[in-house]
Design an enzyme around this catalytic site. Structure first.
Site, PDB file in Angstrom:
ATOM      1  N   GLU A 111       0.800  -1.381  -0.073  1.00 52.65           N
ATOM      2  CA  GLU A 111      -0.056   0.156   0.169  1.00 52.65           C
ATOM      3  C   GLU A 111       0.857   1.169  -0.082  1.00 52.65           C
ATOM      4  O   GLU A 111       0.475   2.203  -0.565  1.00 52.65           O
ATOM      5  CB  GLU A 111      -0.819  -0.100   1.154  1.00 52.65           C
ATOM      6  N   GLU A 131      -3.200 -10.137   3.712  1.00 48.72           N
ATOM      7  CA  GLU A 131      -4.183  -9.781   4.939  1.00 48.72           C
ATOM      8  C   GLU A 131      -5.116 -10.898   5.100  1.00 48.72           C
ATOM      9  O   GLU A 131      -5.855 -11.051   5.973  1.00 48.72           O
ATOM     10  CB  GLU A 131      -4.761  -8.446   4.715  1.00 48.72           C
TER      11      GLU A 131
END
Length: 260
Positions: A111, A131
């Site tokens: 990210e 994740e």
């Protein structure tokens, strides 16, 4: 105790290196330091381009430091200005940022890379959003990634956590270029110097236009530009640099950009 965020400044270029052995994972303190560093870069009129990279050759950044979380770091704590990693929510970042991905780039580290404008990758770099395996969501990547690469590839990464090597990431347009590991930083600096010699007011206008128009209809966005309703566009159209570009073209010489 050494800082987990190191900087190197050369002319108008700032290199920011994430240095937290063993994996360059980000805890709350590091996120705040990154935010302060990126904000200082944004606000320094003498700096025009930033490079973000990781120390060593194995990890760019794996994202959130799970060990720090286990020791009491609050995953919902204060990440500092700019949000997690200091860049992805930093307001008015109107200067080019290059991510030089020197190894494993996953989770929040991915990210962070997605928050840059240009991504250069070492040939051994790898990318993932794991994740899903921890029962949580890659929130920022869920917003950004399907807009950057083919939707089905992005959703597969989000749903399965599978890894992409540098070649596949390049094939999907995930990264701009792949370089040999020992040449990555030299290439990043070459690009940064090239950008630093460009017109900073134009770069600022480009970045604000891209942000502002992301969810706008074409004509609505064009109207805001032509009516000079965007601050950076208004500054550009009334600037010395705007006139200098035209003069340099007619005089058949290189323009001299002053950023005003």
């Amino acid at each position: 105790m050494t800082s987990p965020v190191k900087t190197r400044r050369e002319g108008a270029v700032l290199e920011i290196t994430l240095d937290r052995p063993k994996a360059n994972a980000i805890d709350l303190q590091t996120s705040r330091l990154l935010g302060e560093t990126f904000a200082a870069f944004r606000d320094d009129p003498d700096l025009r381009v930033a490079i973000i990279t990781g120390e060593g050759s194995k990890f760019f950044c794996p994202g959130w430091d799970l060990k720090a979380a286990a020791d009491g770091d609050d995953v919902d704590g204060d990440y500092g200005v700019g949000g997690f990693g200091g860049l992805q929510e930093l307001r008015d970042m109107n200067k080019p940022v290059i991510a030089a991905v020197n190894g494993i780039c996953c989770g929040g580290g991915l990210e962070l890379a997605l928050s840059a404008d240009i991504i250069l990758a070492a040939d051994h770099a790898s990318f993932a959003l794991p994740e899903i395996t921890s029962g949580t969501v890659a929130d920022a990547a869920s917003i950004k990634l399907p807009k950057r690469i083919p939707y089905h590839i992005a959703m597969e990464m989000l749903f399965t956590g599978r890894w992409l090597d540098a070649e596949e990431a390049n094939r999907w347009g995930f990264v701009n270029r792949i370089h040999a590991a020992d040449d990555l930083m030299a290439q990043a600096w070459d690009m940064a110097r090239k950008l630093a010699s460009g017109p900073p007011l134009v770069f600022a206008a480009i970045k604000e236009i891209v942000r502002d128009s992301e969810d706008s209809k074409f004509q609505d966005a064009m109207n805001r530009i032509t009516k000079r309703q965007l601050k950076t566009v208004d500054v550009l159209y009334g600037s010395e640099d705007n006139a200098e570009g035209a003069r340099a073209f007619t005089e058949k010489r290189d323009p001299v950009w002053k950023g005003r």
